[in-house]
Design a protein around this motif. Structure first.
Motif, PDB file in Angstrom:
ATOM      1  N   VAL A  10       0.846  -1.185   0.000  1.00  0.00           N
ATOM      2  CA  VAL A  10       0.000   0.000   0.000  1.00  0.00           C
ATOM      3  C   VAL A  10       0.888   1.244   0.000  1.00  0.00           C
ATOM      4  O   VAL A  10       1.830   1.353   0.772  1.00  0.00           O
ATOM      5  N   LEU A  11       0.567   2.186  -0.865  1.00  0.00           N
ATOM      6  CA  LEU A  11       1.279   3.454  -0.912  1.00  0.00           C
ATOM      7  C   LEU A  11       0.866   4.296   0.285  1.00  0.00           C
ATOM      8  O   LEU A  11      -0.320   4.535   0.506  1.00  0.00           O
ATOM      9  N   HIS A  12       1.827   4.754   1.082  1.00  0.00           N
ATOM     10  CA  HIS A  12       1.532   5.584   2.250  1.00  0.00           C
ATOM     11  C   HIS A  12       1.488   7.057   1.879  1.00  0.00           C
ATOM     12  O   HIS A  12       0.559   7.765   2.221  1.00  0.00           O
ATOM     13  N   HIS A  13       2.514   7.531   1.179  1.00  0.00           N
ATOM     14  CA  HIS A  13       2.536   8.942   0.800  1.00  0.00           C
ATOM     15  C   HIS A  13       3.521   9.180  -0.335  1.00  0.00           C
ATOM     16  O   HIS A  13       4.361   8.339  -0.626  1.00  0.00           O
ATOM     17  N   ILE A  14       3.376  10.331  -0.947  1.00  0.00           N
ATOM     18  CA  ILE A  14       4.381  10.826  -1.875  1.00  0.00           C
ATOM     19  C   ILE A  14       4.857  12.162  -1.310  1.00  0.00           C
ATOM     20  O   ILE A  14       4.175  12.777  -0.492  1.00  0.00           O
ATOM     21  N   GLY A  59      -5.665  10.981  -4.858  1.00  0.00           N
ATOM     22  CA  GLY A  59      -5.355   9.599  -5.201  1.00  0.00           C
ATOM     23  C   GLY A  59      -4.293   8.946  -4.333  1.00  0.00           C
ATOM     24  O   GLY A  59      -3.850   7.844  -4.632  1.00  0.00           O
ATOM     25  N   VAL A  60      -3.851   9.624  -3.269  1.00  0.00           N
ATOM     26  CA  VAL A  60      -2.889   9.049  -2.327  1.00  0.00           C
ATOM     27  C   VAL A  60      -3.398   9.312  -0.919  1.00  0.00           C
ATOM     28  O   VAL A  60      -4.096  10.295  -0.687  1.00  0.00           O
ATOM     29  N   PRO A  61      -3.058   8.439   0.034  1.00  0.00           N
ATOM     30  CA  PRO A  61      -3.519   8.695   1.396  1.00  0.00           C
ATOM     31  C   PRO A  61      -2.985  10.013   1.945  1.00  0.00           C
ATOM     32  O   PRO A  61      -3.721  10.805   2.523  1.00  0.00           O
ATOM     33  N   TYR A  62      -1.677  10.245   1.760  1.00  0.00           N
ATOM     34  CA  TYR A  62      -1.052  11.457   2.291  1.00  0.00           C
ATOM     35  C   TYR A  62      -0.095  12.047   1.272  1.00  0.00           C
ATOM     36  O   TYR A  62       0.560  11.320   0.525  1.00  0.00           O
TER      37      TYR A  62
END
Length: 84
Positions: A10-14, A59-62
């Motif tokens: 899972v992508l957390h942040h960019i 499109g990202v959580p954070y």
């Protein structure tokens, strides 16, 4: 917190980098204007200023917005050089 069996995928942040602490403030104001809430903000040793905003609409959580001081930039450049 809910258990997520795919948490390792899972992508957390960019992260996006800004040129100055003042630009960080401006970026946070702009993000707030789009409904993004600041969930964490701080200054790390070495002068890294950062903030995480909740950005599911992007499109990202954070989304992390960060200013990296010249001293820390030099440190990171040193690490990269030493890894070659």
């Amino acid at each position: 917190m809910t258990f997520c069996p795919t948490a390792d995928r899972v992508l957390h942040h960019i992260c996006i980098e800004v040129e100055s602490p003042e630009r960080l403030d401006a970026a946070l104001s702009e993000a707030a204007g789009h409904g993004a809430e600041v969930v964490q903000r701080g200054v790390m040793p070495g002068g890294i200023h950062f903030a995480y905003v909740s950005a599911p609409q992007a499109g990202v959580p954070y989304l992390e917005i960060a200013y990296v001081s010249p001293e820390m930039r030099a440190f990171y450049d040193y690490i990269k050089r030493e890894q070659r």
